[in-house]
Design a protein around this motif. Sequence first.
Motif, PDB file in Angstrom:
ATOM      1  N   ALA A  13       4.654  -5.315  -3.036  1.00  0.00           N
ATOM      2  CA  ALA A  13       5.114  -4.401  -4.084  1.00  0.00           C
ATOM      3  C   ALA A  13       6.450  -3.800  -3.668  1.00  0.00           C
ATOM      4  O   ALA A  13       6.786  -3.740  -2.485  1.00  0.00           O
ATOM      5  N   ASP A  14       7.194  -3.326  -4.642  1.00  0.00           N
ATOM      6  CA  ASP A  14       8.504  -2.732  -4.385  1.00  0.00           C
ATOM      7  C   ASP A  14       8.318  -1.280  -3.965  1.00  0.00           C
ATOM      8  O   ASP A  14       7.969  -0.426  -4.777  1.00  0.00           O
ATOM      9  N   VAL A  27       2.531   3.669  -4.772  1.00  0.00           N
ATOM     10  CA  VAL A  27       2.240   5.056  -4.397  1.00  0.00           C
ATOM     11  C   VAL A  27       1.084   5.095  -3.409  1.00  0.00           C
ATOM     12  O   VAL A  27       1.123   5.815  -2.402  1.00  0.00           O
ATOM     13  N   HIS A  28       0.040   4.300  -3.662  1.00  0.00           N
ATOM     14  CA  HIS A  28      -1.124   4.308  -2.781  1.00  0.00           C
ATOM     15  C   HIS A  28      -0.752   3.875  -1.372  1.00  0.00           C
ATOM     16  O   HIS A  28      -1.140   4.520  -0.383  1.00  0.00           O
ATOM     17  N   VAL A  29       0.003   2.779  -1.246  1.00  0.00           N
ATOM     18  CA  VAL A  29       0.378   2.279   0.077  1.00  0.00           C
ATOM     19  C   VAL A  29       1.219   3.318   0.821  1.00  0.00           C
ATOM     20  O   VAL A  29       0.988   3.604   2.001  1.00  0.00           O
ATOM     21  N   GLN A  39      -2.339  11.680  10.960  1.00  0.00           N
ATOM     22  CA  GLN A  39      -3.580  11.787  11.729  1.00  0.00           C
ATOM     23  C   GLN A  39      -3.467  11.154  13.118  1.00  0.00           C
ATOM     24  O   GLN A  39      -4.458  11.030  13.820  1.00  0.00           O
ATOM     25  N   GLY A  40      -2.241  10.780  13.500  1.00  0.00           N
ATOM     26  CA  GLY A  40      -2.006  10.315  14.853  1.00  0.00           C
ATOM     27  C   GLY A  40      -1.981   8.821  15.036  1.00  0.00           C
ATOM     28  O   GLY A  40      -1.838   8.338  16.163  1.00  0.00           O
ATOM     29  N   HIS A  41      -2.104   8.063  13.958  1.00  0.00           N
ATOM     30  CA  HIS A  41      -2.058   6.613  14.061  1.00  0.00           C
ATOM     31  C   HIS A  41      -0.609   6.132  13.951  1.00  0.00           C
ATOM     32  O   HIS A  41       0.252   6.823  13.394  1.00  0.00           O
ATOM     33  N   ARG A  42      -0.352   4.941  14.453  1.00  0.00           N
ATOM     34  CA  ARG A  42       0.961   4.319  14.324  1.00  0.00           C
ATOM     35  C   ARG A  42       0.878   3.309  13.187  1.00  0.00           C
ATOM     36  O   ARG A  42       0.105   2.353  13.256  1.00  0.00           O
ATOM     37  N   VAL A  43       1.659   3.512  12.148  1.00  0.00           N
ATOM     38  CA  VAL A  43       1.554   2.704  10.932  1.00  0.00           C
ATOM     39  C   VAL A  43       2.898   2.055  10.631  1.00  0.00           C
ATOM     40  O   VAL A  43       3.930   2.730  10.563  1.00  0.00           O
ATOM     41  N   THR A  44       2.871   0.738  10.426  1.00  0.00           N
ATOM     42  CA  THR A  44       4.053   0.013   9.976  1.00  0.00           C
ATOM     43  C   THR A  44       3.720  -0.669   8.661  1.00  0.00           C
ATOM     44  O   THR A  44       2.750  -1.433   8.592  1.00  0.00           O
ATOM     45  N   VAL A  45       4.488  -0.359   7.624  1.00  0.00           N
ATOM     46  CA  VAL A  45       4.308  -0.986   6.317  1.00  0.00           C
ATOM     47  C   VAL A  45       5.299  -2.133   6.209  1.00  0.00           C
ATOM     48  O   VAL A  45       6.514  -1.924   6.243  1.00  0.00           O
ATOM     49  N   TYR A  46       4.782  -3.346   6.089  1.00  0.00           N
ATOM     50  CA  TYR A  46       5.635  -4.527   5.931  1.00  0.00           C
ATOM     51  C   TYR A  46       5.706  -4.881   4.448  1.00  0.00           C
ATOM     52  O   TYR A  46       4.677  -5.076   3.793  1.00  0.00           O
ATOM     53  N   THR A  47       6.920  -4.943   3.919  1.00  0.00           N
ATOM     54  CA  THR A  47       7.108  -5.267   2.516  1.00  0.00           C
ATOM     55  C   THR A  47       8.332  -6.161   2.361  1.00  0.00           C
ATOM     56  O   THR A  47       9.120  -6.320   3.299  1.00  0.00           O
ATOM     57  N   ARG A  48       8.487  -6.750   1.187  1.00  0.00           N
ATOM     58  CA  ARG A  48       9.632  -7.630   0.940  1.00  0.00           C
ATOM     59  C   ARG A  48      10.865  -6.805   0.590  1.00  0.00           C
ATOM     60  O   ARG A  48      10.774  -5.834  -0.166  1.00  0.00           O
ATOM     61  N   ARG A  49      12.001  -7.182   1.172  1.00  0.00           N
ATOM     62  CA  ARG A  49      13.243  -6.472   0.873  1.00  0.00           C
ATOM     63  C   ARG A  49      13.598  -6.661  -0.600  1.00  0.00           C
ATOM     64  O   ARG A  49      13.681  -7.790  -1.102  1.00  0.00           O
ATOM     65  N   VAL A 107      -4.811  -5.424  10.384  1.00  0.00           N
ATOM     66  CA  VAL A 107      -3.886  -5.544   9.263  1.00  0.00           C
ATOM     67  C   VAL A 107      -4.632  -5.184   7.989  1.00  0.00           C
ATOM     68  O   VAL A 107      -5.754  -5.646   7.767  1.00  0.00           O
ATOM     69  N   HIS A 108      -4.015  -4.360   7.165  1.00  0.00           N
ATOM     70  CA  HIS A 108      -4.584  -3.984   5.869  1.00  0.00           C
ATOM     71  C   HIS A 108      -3.627  -4.471   4.788  1.00  0.00           C
ATOM     72  O   HIS A 108      -2.522  -3.949   4.645  1.00  0.00           O
ATOM     73  N   ALA A 109      -4.049  -5.499   4.031  1.00  0.00           N
ATOM     74  CA  ALA A 109      -3.219  -6.090   2.982  1.00  0.00           C
ATOM     75  C   ALA A 109      -3.507  -5.445   1.641  1.00  0.00           C
ATOM     76  O   ALA A 109      -4.642  -5.056   1.350  1.00  0.00           O
ATOM     77  N   HIS A 110      -2.461  -5.353   0.817  1.00  0.00           N
ATOM     78  CA  HIS A 110      -2.580  -4.709  -0.497  1.00  0.00           C
ATOM     79  C   HIS A 110      -2.075  -5.666  -1.574  1.00  0.00           C
ATOM     80  O   HIS A 110      -0.973  -6.215  -1.478  1.00  0.00           O
ATOM     81  N   GLY A 111      -2.888  -5.825  -2.624  1.00  0.00           N
ATOM     82  CA  GLY A 111      -2.538  -6.739  -3.697  1.00  0.00           C
ATOM     83  C   GLY A 111      -2.811  -8.172  -3.300  1.00  0.00           C
ATOM     84  O   GLY A 111      -2.893  -8.520  -2.111  1.00  0.00           O
ATOM     85  N   TRP A 112      -2.949  -9.058  -4.302  1.00  0.00           N
ATOM     86  CA  TRP A 112      -3.312 -10.432  -3.976  1.00  0.00           C
ATOM     87  C   TRP A 112      -2.172 -11.184  -3.295  1.00  0.00           C
ATOM     88  O   TRP A 112      -2.420 -12.022  -2.423  1.00  0.00           O
ATOM     89  N   LEU A 113      -0.923 -10.858  -3.631  1.00  0.00           N
ATOM     90  CA  LEU A 113       0.198 -11.513  -2.950  1.00  0.00           C
ATOM     91  C   LEU A 113       0.320 -11.037  -1.505  1.00  0.00           C
ATOM     92  O   LEU A 113       0.556 -11.834  -0.590  1.00  0.00           O
ATOM     93  N   GLY A 114       0.159  -9.735  -1.285  1.00  0.00           N
ATOM     94  CA  GLY A 114       0.156  -9.220   0.084  1.00  0.00           C
ATOM     95  C   GLY A 114      -0.985  -9.809   0.890  1.00  0.00           C
ATOM     96  O   GLY A 114      -0.835 -10.125   2.076  1.00  0.00           O
ATOM     97  N   GLY A 115      -2.147  -9.973   0.239  1.00  0.00           N
ATOM     98  CA  GLY A 115      -3.290 -10.565   0.920  1.00  0.00           C
ATOM     99  C   GLY A 115      -3.056 -12.015   1.284  1.00  0.00           C
ATOM    100  O   GLY A 115      -3.435 -12.469   2.368  1.00  0.00           O
TER     101      GLY A 115
END
Length: 418
Positions: A13-14, A27-29, A39-49, A107-115
């Motif tokens: 998603a954009d 918004v959810h991602v 909450q102290g976790h290290r989170v990296t969101v990978y998305t398409r430019r 890894v937590h994927a979002h949407g069918w394309l991300g999955g």
Amino acid sequence: MPSSLNIALVTMADLTTDPAGADVHAVHVTELARALGRQGHRVTVYTRRTDGDSRARTRLGAGATIEQLTAGPARSLDEKHTLPHVRTFTEELSRRLAEPRQRPDLVHAHGWLGGLAAYAAVQDTDIPLVQSFHGLGVVECRRPGGPNAVHPARVRIERALGRGVTAVLAGCENEADELVRMGVARPRIAVVPYGVDGERFRQTGPVMPRGRRPRLAMVCGDLANGGVATAIRALVHTPDAELVVAGGPAREDLENDPTVLRLRTLAKELHVDDRTIFLGRLPRKDVPKLLRTARLALCLAPHQPSGMAPLEAMACGVPVVAVPAGASADSVLDGVTGLHVQAGRPVSLGRALRRLLAEETTLSAWSIAAADRAHSRYAWERIGAEAARAYARLLPEPEPEPVVAAEEDETETVTAGV
């Protein structure tokens, strides 16, 4: 649960657009990443430019960053035109996940394309993969015109992903039931709902101008299938109220939109056009300004409605009249925070609205309950914690630290033996 996890969120998603105009998925991602980071976790969101001018890596908040991967043109694309670039995205993602410092705990994927991309990227690794769909193709196909709007590969891929990933996070109980019917084992499904930004959506704050009529508000992205026509017909039986609809095209494009034209024609034929107002698509920063002017919010989509619209209304202290479909069935408590109604029944809806608008005590009680439920049950901090617990169940138990027996004090031993 480990005190700190290294989490990779994957979406196509954009996320680079102003969050004010982002869709529910984006918004959810973004908000989930921020909540987990706080909450102290290290989170990296990978998305398409999707923006050639933006930086490849952007800080979202404490512990959370967005990393854009180059895959196809640097602009927003629909699903049809994004799909050919999934392979390139997957290759870039695989390289990042293979780096020792980048390797995530899951890894937590979002949407069918991300999955689709994440599933391929974690093959031949032992990294657990969690999937969130943000709506299912089989449900969207039930809408009028849905089969033509849903990508032909989507339903098949969603079914394969649901069966192949380590776990699936459903947004509501209704979605969990749909996943079971698709062949996903129920023990591998956890329900983690959408959250609401309690700082932006609250009872106090700026409001839009309004007149004396009691206002019914609808925030609806899909004007054709969102129940707007039912709401317009219900106005005939609610003579003192006005209906304000936010959503659809931008305000400057309303005059040329065929769906808006049909709805306005319907309102004119029913002689309620003077009480029907279309605002067009609102920036998210303006949505609470509208909601605070409403006596009731209407969420009437019969198929897979957005889980965020009722929550945002409730957080602003507005009771919700909803068709109990999708997330609305979970979030709107019938007779407590709002009212459940049947889809496509404008006469009974109109009579119910007229009765409710005359019951000030009931509306006041529902308003208090709605705000309390939204800010407690659906606060992003709680949603992030629930997601983290779901993640932790997929990870091996940490090995307990060895217990080293303390040497007995010789004096105490001797004394004790006397």
